[in-house]
Design an enzyme around this catalytic site. Sequence first.
Site, PDB file in Angstrom:
ATOM      1  N   CYS A 288      -3.855  -7.569  11.558  1.00 48.66           N
ATOM      2  CA  CYS A 288      -4.315  -7.498  13.040  1.00 48.66           C
ATOM      3  C   CYS A 288      -4.187  -8.719  13.809  1.00 48.66           C
ATOM      4  CB  CYS A 288      -5.696  -6.521  13.282  1.00 48.66           C
ATOM      5  SG  CYS A 288      -5.679  -5.061  12.792  1.00 48.66           S
TER       6      CYS A 288
HETATM    7  N1  LIG Z   1      -5.455  -1.844   8.900  1.00 49.96           N
HETATM    8  C1  LIG Z   1      -6.331  -1.873   9.637  1.00 49.96           C
HETATM    9  O1  LIG Z   1      -7.539  -2.597   9.385  1.00 49.96           O
HETATM   10  C2  LIG Z   1      -6.017  -1.835  11.252  1.00 49.96           C
HETATM   11  C3  LIG Z   1      -7.120  -2.025  12.346  1.00 49.96           C
HETATM   12  C4  LIG Z   1      -6.868  -1.482  13.666  1.00 49.96           C
HETATM   13  C5  LIG Z   1      -5.678  -1.164  13.868  1.00 49.96           C
HETATM   14  N2  LIG Z   1      -4.638  -1.271  12.983  1.00 49.96           N
HETATM   15  C6  LIG Z   1      -3.402  -0.698  13.527  1.00 49.96           C
HETATM   16  O2  LIG Z   1      -3.069   0.542  13.245  1.00 49.96           O
HETATM   17  C7  LIG Z   1      -1.625   0.641  13.035  1.00 49.96           C
HETATM   18  C8  LIG Z   1      -1.324   1.360  11.474  1.00 49.96           C
HETATM   19  O3  LIG Z   1      -1.747   0.419  10.657  1.00 49.96           O
HETATM   20  P1  LIG Z   1      -2.192   0.528   9.118  1.00 49.96           P
HETATM   21  O4  LIG Z   1      -2.861  -0.448   8.613  1.00 49.96           O
HETATM   22  O5  LIG Z   1      -2.681   2.087   8.988  1.00 49.96           O
HETATM   23  O6  LIG Z   1      -0.605   0.557   8.587  1.00 49.96           O
HETATM   24  P2  LIG Z   1      -0.320   1.109   7.179  1.00 49.96           P
HETATM   25  O7  LIG Z   1       1.102   0.186   6.671  1.00 49.96           O
HETATM   26  O8  LIG Z   1      -1.449   0.979   6.074  1.00 49.96           O
HETATM   27  O9  LIG Z   1       0.074   2.654   7.069  1.00 49.96           O
HETATM   28  C9  LIG Z   1       1.190   3.249   8.196  1.00 49.96           C
HETATM   29  C10 LIG Z   1       1.758   4.275   7.459  1.00 49.96           C
HETATM   30  O10 LIG Z   1       2.683   5.098   8.177  1.00 49.96           O
HETATM   31  C11 LIG Z   1       3.691   5.448   7.503  1.00 49.96           C
HETATM   32  N3  LIG Z   1       4.994   5.333   8.473  1.00 49.96           N
HETATM   33  C12 LIG Z   1       5.602   4.505   9.028  1.00 49.96           C
HETATM   34  N4  LIG Z   1       6.698   4.917   9.773  1.00 49.96           N
HETATM   35  C13 LIG Z   1       6.315   6.253   9.840  1.00 49.96           C
HETATM   36  C14 LIG Z   1       7.126   7.420  10.717  1.00 49.96           C
HETATM   37  N5  LIG Z   1       8.074   7.059  11.380  1.00 49.96           N
HETATM   38  N6  LIG Z   1       6.533   8.390  10.212  1.00 49.96           N
HETATM   39  C15 LIG Z   1       5.614   8.877   9.478  1.00 49.96           C
HETATM   40  N7  LIG Z   1       4.985   8.060   8.884  1.00 49.96           N
HETATM   41  C16 LIG Z   1       5.530   6.589   9.145  1.00 49.96           C
HETATM   42  C17 LIG Z   1       3.853   4.420   6.188  1.00 49.96           C
HETATM   43  O11 LIG Z   1       4.487   4.850   5.458  1.00 49.96           O
HETATM   44  C18 LIG Z   1       2.429   3.981   5.981  1.00 49.96           C
HETATM   45  O12 LIG Z   1       1.971   5.042   4.996  1.00 49.96           O
HETATM   46  C19 LIG Z   1      -1.106  -0.519  13.249  1.00 49.96           C
HETATM   47  O13 LIG Z   1      -0.705  -0.498  14.426  1.00 49.96           O
HETATM   48  C20 LIG Z   1      -2.114  -1.541  13.037  1.00 49.96           C
HETATM   49  O14 LIG Z   1      -2.012  -2.740  13.746  1.00 49.96           O
HETATM   50  C21 LIG Z   1      -4.802  -1.302  11.573  1.00 49.96           C
END
Ligand SMILES: NC(=O)c1ccc[n+]([C@@H]2O[C@H](COP(=O)([O-])OP(=O)(O)OC[C@H]3O[C@@H](n4cnc5c(N)ncnc54)[C@H](O)[C@@H]3O)[C@@H](O)[C@H]2O)c1
Length: 431
Positions: A288
Amino acid sequence: MAELVPLTTSASLEHASAADLIDRLRTKRARIGVIGLGYVGLPLAVEFADAGFTVTPVDLDQSKVDSIRRGVSYIPDVPSERVREVVDAGRLSPTRDFAILAEADAISICVPTPLRKTKDPDLSYIVAAVEEVSKYLRAGQLIVLESTTYPGTTDEVVRPMLERGGLVAGRDFFLAFSPERVDPANAEWHTGNTPKVVGGVDRASTEAACALYEQIVSTIVPVSSTSVAEMVKLLENTFRAVNIGMANELALMCRHMNIDVWEVIDAAKTKPFGFMAFYPGPGLGGHCIPIDPFYLSWKARQSGFESRFIELAGHVNASMPRGSRVHLYGMAYKADVGDYRESPAIDIVRLLEERGAAVSYTDPHVLVVDDHGVSMTGLGEAEALAAGIDCAVIVTNHRAFDYDALVRTAPLIVDTRNALKGRAGAHIFRL
Ligand SMILES: NC(=O)c1ccc[n+]([C@@H]2O[C@H](COP(=O)([O-])OP(=O)(O)OC[C@H]3O[C@@H](n4cnc5c(N)ncnc54)[C@H](O)[C@@H]3O)[C@@H](O)[C@H]2O)c1
């Protein structure tokens, strides 16, 4: 914050389906879809399943789908027992098949939002996910984007894609943005007790999205639009990035002035109001803080506004030393012996690693080290220099070392033993 007048079943006809959806949510009859089973999506899906909903998450990654189906979590904050319980109860059934979305009443999109090499937003994951949602979109559904993104994404990118089939957001289906605030490894603040910001494209959408999250989060914060909700998340993360940038600059400044920055911050944080401690470090990590502010500065640039704070903080944070290859000459506690018990080298390794350095060592008398949690195998001198190092630290002045080769090759040498007595060079620092 937006004032929400509750929608009731006596609400206007055009909102009849919102009232119906809200009723299905409150009675747990609604089916929940989650797209993306990562750090954000998996905890969210498990939370909904725990609350009694039937949840059908979709992820492209077959290994994640299989793992959850077996009841095995790959996210440390989500214990496998919790996953197994809801999977066994038939309330959590992940799949790769997007067609399942047709059955969902509410769909949360939790896919990645990385940066391109140019530091521009990469919305390709959102676009791919919304493309799938649009194929199965039906009247009465609620779609919520949770991925962190720039203000305007929901309204300008997601909405037109979903409306292509003829259904209209706010009238036929509901659309909102609600940023995720998950803080990995935080034992105190988790999904249930962290207030959740929600902004819909219209009042009915906001209300429907509030009703969705009310089922799993104790405090909901409705705001007046999707752009406000998107901006809230970017403010939160930009606030951290800018303050960490200032702490980093202060650390460099303090070093010039021979002041201990840690002591300064510890004393400053005793002020009970108007101060919040941020700490310097070797740079930013995670998904982030290093990324999100650039979503904001990119969007600001599109409208002709240059964000100076974000660019400056990004520059300071990126220029902090990180992953420097520091090579220790000597592990033994004194010259020409092989005993490293209580050697200062062990502390030096630990302290450097804590600050983000990649540490290696050379010692002809100590081939392997295993002490106080430091476990390493030594490299040959020539091998280490050939591999490339950023800094060498002479910890033990063994006679066997080839000091000429060291002085010729290493870009920076810290000599704690005056082993290089008589040799001069701008790259040699003596204690
Ligand atoms: N990790 C954190 O601490 C956090 C905190 C707040 C916000 N975010 C935001 O949340 C969002 C997701 O982050 P995350 O950390 O969970 O990511 P991540 O990479 O852990 O997970 C994303 C998942 O989405 C799947 N994916 C990708 N494209 C896809 C599609 N078209 N259809 C179905 N599945 C698909 C991937 O295989 C993966 O499992 C991002 O925008 C991130 O900035 C993350």
